[in-house]
Scaffold this motif. Structure first.
Motif, short mmCIF file in Angstrom:
data_model
loop_
_atom_site.label_atom_id
_atom_site.label_comp_id
_atom_site.label_asym_id
_atom_site.label_seq_id
_atom_site.Cartn_x
_atom_site.Cartn_y
_atom_site.Cartn_z
N PRO A 195 10.04 -29.59 -33.69
CA PRO A 195 8.87 -28.75 -33.40
C PRO A 195 8.91 -28.28 -31.94
O PRO A 195 9.34 -29.03 -31.07
N ILE A 196 8.51 -27.05 -31.71
CA ILE A 196 8.42 -26.55 -30.34
C ILE A 196 6.94 -26.43 -30.01
O ILE A 196 6.15 -25.95 -30.81
N TYR A 197 6.58 -26.91 -28.82
CA TYR A 197 5.17 -26.93 -28.42
C TYR A 197 4.86 -25.68 -27.62
O TYR A 197 5.66 -25.27 -26.78
N GLU A 218 8.79 -24.54 -36.76
CA GLU A 218 7.53 -25.27 -36.59
C GLU A 218 7.04 -25.22 -35.14
O GLU A 218 7.71 -25.69 -34.23
N LEU A 219 5.86 -24.65 -34.96
CA LEU A 219 5.25 -24.58 -33.63
C LEU A 219 4.01 -25.47 -33.63
O LEU A 219 3.26 -25.50 -34.59
N ARG A 220 3.84 -26.18 -32.50
CA ARG A 220 2.64 -27.02 -32.40
C ARG A 220 1.94 -26.72 -31.08
O ARG A 220 2.61 -26.43 -30.08
N PRO A 221 0.63 -26.83 -31.06
CA PRO A 221 -0.06 -26.61 -29.78
C PRO A 221 0.26 -27.74 -28.81
O PRO A 221 0.32 -28.92 -29.20
N ALA A 222 0.48 -27.39 -27.55
CA ALA A 222 0.83 -28.40 -26.54
C ALA A 222 -0.44 -29.02 -25.97
O ALA A 222 -0.74 -28.91 -24.80
N THR A 223 -1.21 -29.64 -26.84
CA THR A 223 -2.46 -30.25 -26.38
C THR A 223 -2.51 -31.69 -26.85
O THR A 223 -1.84 -32.07 -27.80
#
Lengths: 338, 532
Positions: A195-197, A218-223
């Motif tokens: 996954p890339i944030y 897959e992208l994820r929020p960097a939070t």
């Protein structure tokens, strides 16, 4: 017909008096032709906008649905008439939806290329040279010191660093429109399936790219959600954010990040050093010196007009190569953000 | 060459010293002799390479490229090596990449006439980073922000040896240091430093803290003034004389006047100071005057006359073939005193002893020393032998209290590395009257002395009170009733023509944050001027 009767520079931008429209105007006008969605070229508030459907979607995402009173989408390769002037779009290879505006009238062809690059980019269509009488070019990297290296090698350097530093996160600063999605797509092409944030400011544009069938994986929020997870969760991960966020409070959530910056300016060591960049990634959405000069040879125009960037050097090259060129000295276009 | 170039490229962008050391040790592990030794020499500036004039390179570049385009490129990039390395056309088909050893050894043999052609061949073969490193190397200016000391620490870490052993050997070794690496690799005995007048790693002191005082018995300790100069070691042996810094760098060139005056074979430990030539010897001058002579390879005749240097000696390590380091301090001191009775050294005198009866009287002496050039006292155990490094409980330094002023924060700048998202470097100012109007004038800059919690609070203040932005710098509000007062501690003050305020602080740091104090109550510039 003199060239300047079809297009000429004005304080608001390049103007076509016959068709009564501006190309990439820097202030609000009645009718605008927009080459691509970057903020210095695509501004809100024009009466009518002619742009590719992708650029139209980008402008709506950035400025809201009411960014103009009248939208006139025109796909790459198609043609319309504006007050007797033929206008068509050819791919510019810069970002999703970027186009060169081809203006035709009474046998005279002028091409305003906007911003462009020549190398393949998984997130947009490859630049197509259009033979013309006048070619209007940018010169962001118009100095012979700028020869961008192979994109894939830059991505492999990034992945090697990720592997070498499993305890650190990699914070990649990249322009939110175009550069960010291109990096993600290039990493995927190198086989990176983690996954890339992403920074919150990029979510909308990444979604938009996906809606145009550009697969970013897959992208994820960097939070960090309240009470869940720790900064250590970002160790060994790749995070993509706008360059300004790297020095913002936002960046403090990551453990000892390796500061990476994806930009053509990273070719100059002192630029990287001044910005505190540990891993410079030389990756640009603009043509480098060789791409610029090759393009000028391929389109073989009678006259070359240079809009913004290092005009002086490109004009000098033209002079040395027996080509007629002049700098338009248009104001309002930025190149530092690249 | 490519591997060396990559090392330089990484070092230049690496901020933390530990990361630099890791990059260097990795390099020593993966690169064979003599390549790694030449790299050490290149970085520590011990590499004598035939000079290659930058003008020759520009000419070569202009043969391949229009001078106007070269000029525009250079103006944009601002660095000759980088400009040439980037505009140099890539030649396909040249696939022999020179090693660093090739470059060093070939240029050593080549004639001046042959050199340009050889260099051109290498530039053709290398990539831009390789070309950049090659040009930096042959034009003699790596400037990659790595001190020789850092390289010695990395060598020590690589071979798991104390750094003092490396320092001790250093001046007896020659590039490409194969003997040194053989020892560090456990393949050979420690090399013997056969060079004359070698450096002997220095002994350092611990600061005295309140809890230490009961352990330090005045009757078993000797006290000297702590001089505000630089620690040096002056050595002469069989006609060879050298002056070393405390880390073993040879600084003889900058202080030839002192080196020339060494008239006996001995190794002295002392403080380098400058004196006033118009007063009887040796009227010590300020650290600021000494600073003018530091960091220079050579010094003008005029500077030698107006800023003569001398050494105030406090220890004797070696005398005419005899190593005195294993003797107790009191014995070494006696030998030293005897030596000064027998000789009248032109540029040396003896640092006097100070009576130490009890802590109270010593505290008074420390608070009111007879000279400005004294920055505290040194307390040395009488029976301490001379050991390199900072052994516990042997030598102590008790510095005088720092100067303190209250100043107002004017500007803040983002820090580096881990602090890159924090405004952690602060420019502060004091009040002065200009035509009847009170205004703040910058007097210094500080970036340490606060806790992480305090840094967060300061950072928040900066962000919420920004008046202007200039690149990475923010101007913050500083009105008589709104702003931050910083209590600044500093070690001394010099006159300065470069600063608007006319003063320059030594080692300023934040002592306390005075959130309680309005800026109008911060100190006046006149208060500082009175300290000069």
């Amino acid at each position: 017909m003199k060239f300047s009767e079809l297009l000429h520079p004005t304080p608001a931008g390049l103007y076509c008096p016959v068709g009564d429209f501006y190309i990439d105007p820097v202030r609000a006008v009645a009718r605008a032709v927009i080459t691509h969605g970057h903020a210095d070229h695509a501004r809100a508030g024009h009466g009518a906008v002619l742009a590719t459907p992708e650029t139209m979607a980008i402008m709506a995402a950035r400025y809201g649905e009411n960014f103009t009173n009248h939208r006139q989408p025109l796909a790459l390769g198609e043609k319309v008439k504006i007050n007797n002037v033929d206008v068509s779009f050819a791919p510019a290879g810069h970002v999703l939806g970027s186009a060169q505006a081809v203006v035709d009238h009474q046998g005279l062809t002028m091409v305003c290329s906007g911003d462009y690059k020549r190398r393949p980019d998984p997130t947009c269509q490859l630049f197509e040279p259009v033979p013309c009488h006048v070619f209007i070019t940018e010169a962001t990297f118009g100095l012979p010191v700028f020869r961008h290296p192979d994109d894939r090698a830059q991505m492999r350097d990034l992945l090697a660093s990720v592997k070498r530093n499993p305890d650190r996160s990699h914070l990649v600063g990249a322009y939110a429109l175009g550069k960010a999605q291109r990096i993600i797509a290039l990493l995927r092409a190198e086989g990176y399936q983690e996954p890339i944030y992403i920074h919150g400011a990029m979510q909308k544009l990444c979604d938009l790219y996906e809606s145009f069938d550009i697969n970013l994986g897959e992208l994820r929020p960097a939070t960090l959600k309240d009470g869940e997870g720790t900064p250590q969760d970002f160790a060994g991960k790749v995070i993509v954010c706008p360059p300004s966020a790297m020095q913002d409070k936002w960046a403090r959530r990551f453990p000892d990040p390796v500061i990476c910056f994806a930009s053509g300016w990273m070719r100059i060591r002192q630029r990287a050093k001044q910005r505190g960049v540990e891993l410079p990634l030389i990756l640009s959405d603009h043509a480098d010196w060789d791409e610029l000069t090759t393009t000028l040879e391929e389109v073989d125009a009678e006259e070359i007009w240079v809009t913004h960037g290092r005009e002086e050097a490109l004009v000098r090259w033209a002079e040395l190569n027996g080509r007629k060129a002049k700098a338009l000295s248009l104001v309002g276009y930025e190149d530092e953000a690249e | 060459m490519q591997r060396f170039a990559k090392l330089l490229d990484q070092l230049i962008l690496t901020l933390s010293r530990n990361s630099k050391i890791r990059l260097l040790t990795d390099y020593f592990k993966t690169v064979p002799d003599p390549e790694r030794g030449w790299a050490v020499a290149a970085i520590t500036r011990d590499l004598e390479i035939k000079s290659f004039k930058p003008g020759m390179l520009r000419q070569m570049a202009e043969q391949h490229l229009d001078p106007v385009l070269y000029g525009l490129s250079y103006d944009f990039v601002g660095d000759m090596a980088e400009t040439v390395s980037l505009i140099w056309p890539t030649t396909h088909g040249t696939n022999y990449l020179p090693t660093l050893s090739d470059v060093v050894e070939t240029l050593d043999q080549a004639t001046r006439a042959e050199t340009p052609q050889i260099v051109e061949g290498w530039l053709n073969a290398l990539d831009p980073t390789g070309r950049w490193a090659l040009i930096k190397l042959i034009t003699g200016g790596l400037r990659i922000g790595v001190a020789a000391r850092t390289v010695k620490i990395a060598l020590a870490a690589y071979g798991e040896k104390p750094v003092q052993e490396i320092e001790e050997l250093w001046h007896g070794l020659e590039a490409p240091y194969t003997e040194l690496f053989a020892w560090l690799d456990h393949k050979a005995e420690k090399p013997i430093n056969a060079a004359r007048a070698p450096f002997r790693p220095v002994m350092l002191a611990h600061p005295v803290e309140e809890k230490d005082k009961e352990r330090i018995d005045p009757s078993h300790h000797m006290v000297e003034w702590k001089w505000d100069g630089i620690r040096v070691q002056a050595v002469r042996e069989q006609g060879v004389a050298r002056l070393y810094s405390r880390t073993g760098d040879d600084i003889s060139g900058a202080f030839a006047d002192v080196v020339e005056s060494l008239e006996i074979d001995a190794s002295f430990d002392g403080e380098l100071l400058v004196y006033d030539p118009d007063k009887p010897p040796f009227a010590v001058r300020s650290f600021g005057d000494l600073q003018q002579r530091l960091n220079r390879k050579t010094v003008s005749k005029k500077m030698r006359q107006t800023h003569p240097a001398f050494i105030r000696v406090y220890d004797l390590l070696w005398l005419e073939g005899e190593d005195l380091r294993s003797l107790p301090f009191s014995t070494r001191r006696k030998r030293l005193e005897k030596l000064f009775e027998a000789h009248d050294f032109a540029r040396m005198d003896l640092s006097p002893l100070v009576d130490f009866d009890d802590w109270e009287s010593l505290a008074q002496k420390r608070a009111a020393p007879p000279l400005d050039a004294i920055e505290g006292v040194m307390i040395k155990k009488s029976d301490a032998v001379y050991v390199p490094g900072r052994p516990k409980g042997e030598w102590w330094k008790w510095k005088r209290e720092p100067f303190i002023i209250d100043a107002v924060m004017l500007y803040a700048q983002r820090g580096h590395g881990k602090r890159s998202s924090f405004y952690s470097d602060y420019t502060f100012g004091c009040w002065r009257d200009v035509d009847g109007k009170r205004e703040l004038v910058p007097v210094g800059k500080a970036y340490s002395g606060f806790t992480d919690e305090e840094l967060k609070k300061l950072d928040k203040f900066v962000r919420n009170n920004t008046l202007n932005r200039f690149g990475p710098v923010r101007e913050v509000r500083h009105e008589p009733d709104h702003g931050v007062v910083l209590e600044i501690a500093f070690e001394g003050l010099n006159k300065s023509t470069r600063h608007k305020s006319g003063v320059a602080m030594r080692f300023p740091r934040i002592n306390r944050l005075r959130w309680d104090k309005p800026p109008s109550e911060a100190d006046e510039l006149a208060t500082l001027e009175a300290m000069l």
